[in-house]
Enzyme design. Structure first.
Site, PDB file in Angstrom:
ATOM      1  N   ASN A 186      -1.702   9.390  10.405  1.00 49.08           N
ATOM      2  CA  ASN A 186      -2.889   8.705  10.989  1.00 49.08           C
ATOM      3  C   ASN A 186      -4.047   9.429  11.340  1.00 49.08           C
ATOM      4  OD1 ASN A 186      -0.277   6.905  11.371  1.00 49.08           O
ATOM      5  ND2 ASN A 186      -1.885   5.272  11.912  1.00 49.08           N
TER       6      ASN A 186
ATOM      7  N   ARG B  12       2.439   6.010  17.835  1.00 45.73           N
ATOM      8  CA  ARG B  12       1.617   6.349  16.505  1.00 45.73           C
ATOM      9  C   ARG B  12       1.362   7.977  16.790  1.00 45.73           C
ATOM     10  NH1 ARG B  12       3.504   2.663  14.953  1.00 45.73           N
ATOM     11  NH2 ARG B  12       2.744   0.955  13.809  1.00 45.73           N
TER      12      ARG B  12
ATOM     13  N   TYR C  98       0.900  -1.376  -0.176  1.00 45.53           N
ATOM     14  CA  TYR C  98      -0.085   0.137  -0.119  1.00 45.53           C
ATOM     15  C   TYR C  98       1.014   1.208  -0.025  1.00 45.53           C
ATOM     16  CZ  TYR C  98      -2.885   3.699   1.994  1.00 45.53           C
ATOM     17  OH  TYR C  98      -3.662   4.969   2.437  1.00 45.53           O
TER      18      TYR C  98
ATOM     19  N   LYS D 137       1.145   4.153  -2.950  1.00 46.56           N
ATOM     20  CA  LYS D 137       0.878   5.528  -2.968  1.00 46.56           C
ATOM     21  C   LYS D 137       2.134   6.192  -3.124  1.00 46.56           C
ATOM     22  CE  LYS D 137      -2.518   6.890  -1.316  1.00 46.56           C
ATOM     23  NZ  LYS D 137      -3.923   7.476  -1.652  1.00 46.56           N
TER      24      LYS D 137
END
Length: 327
Positions: A180, A224, A151, A155
């Site tokens: 995110n 994250r 993925y 991109k």
């Protein structure tokens, strides 16, 4: 060479009030916020193609869209996405669909004379062990984390394409790297959702069943960074309006949190007081994610404004109000 862009640029390259803009993925999570932000700026000529009518993996569908909308600018958000589980189960699909969505749309937009193309990449494009914070200059210094590499690389090819087209054709394509995202309207399907909606749903369902524990993937150690979706939409509009440069630009908050701490925070906010158990047979994903967001601030004046706890509460409240109709 880079296009010179003054710090905190406020000069509009694209007049959003008068431009005709196509927002692919405009009916999706982030897209809905981008469409709202454009309309709040006075943009009345916004086209949101739906996949039932325009399968943007197909060249003929793209040609029909461009002929019907005749856009001045395209904001390309459409993507096939999911969490670690979905990426592991669908590496081929995630690579092919995302590569075709981006490559053909940019090429046919160039041919059609579109003046501005805004390509949305992904933080998954960064090398697995990129130095913290992630700087755009490090994009090519290693292979992405394996579970989402197909993925991320699909991109990432839009960056190569955008830079090549700018060099050869003078095509104004820019490339943004959002971190995110989270917020109301997110995807809460446990098979395809990302970490925040998945944790919210798991903790709420465990609370509803009066479970003594909830089991989560990995060991909780990865970090994250999260950006509220409405803030991301603001960044995209600012970049569409003000940025005309060859360099990729990170879009984020510049703050990271360990998944372990995130899980505890969500459990507290939803009122789940059981144990959190970590299943270390499942993958952690990339060890750390945190962006250097200097370019976004300097190139087009974007800084995130939504405090994380406030955005998380809004997301939980949205889900609580709609959980009966969400599978």
């Amino acid at each position: 060479m880079a296009t010179a862009v003054p710090s905190h640029s406020t000069e509009a390259i694209v007049d959003l009030k008068t431009a005709s803009i196509v927002v692919t993925g405009g009916a999706g999570f982030l897209g809905s916020y981008v469409v709202e932000a454009l309309r709040e700026r006075g943009c009345t000529r916004v086209t949101v193609p739906r996949s039932a009518e325009f399968d943007l993996r197909e060249a003929d569908a793209i040609r029909r869209l461009l002929d019907a909308a005749r856009p001045d600018a395209i904001i390309h958000l459409a993507a096939v996405v999911g969490g670690i589980g979905a990426n592991r189960a669908n590496p081929g699909r995630f690579f092919y669909d995302n590569a075709m969505l981006g490559t053909q749309l940019m090429e046919l937009s160039r041919r059609a004379g579109v003046e501005k193309f805004v390509a949305l990449g992904t933080i998954c494009a960064y090398p697995k062990h990129a130095p913290i914070p992630f700087r755009e200059a490090d994009l090519w210094n290693g292979y992405p984390e394996e579970t989402n590499a197909p993925y991320g690389l699909a991109k990432k090819m839009m960056l190569v394409q955008a830079q090549a087209y700018r060099a050869q054709y003078g095509f104004n394509a820019i490339y943004l790297l959002p971190v995110n995202l989270y917020g109301p309207r997110d995807n809460f399907d446990l098979d395809t959702s990302h970490v925040i909606p998945a944790l919210i749903r798991k903790c709420l369902e465990a609370k509803g069943r009066r479970d003594s524990e909830v089991v989560l993937w990995g060991d909780g150690s990865p970090t994250r960074e999260f950006l509220y979706a409405a803030d991301a939409a603001e960044a995209i509009c600012l970049a569409t309006e003000r940025y005309d440069g060859v360099e990729p630009v990170n879009i984020g908050s510049g703050r990271e949190i360990a998944i372990r701490d995130l899980a505890a925070m969500i459990a507290e906010q939803v009122g789940f007081d059981g144990r959190i158990v970590w299943d270390t047979t499942q993958p952690n994903g990339q060890p750390r994610r945190c962006l250097d967001v200097t370019r976004a601030r300097d190139y087009f004046g974007f800084e995130s404004t939504t405090p994380f706890a406030e955005g998380l509460r809004a997301t939980i409240n949205w889900y609580l109000a709609r959980r009966r109709v969400i599978p």
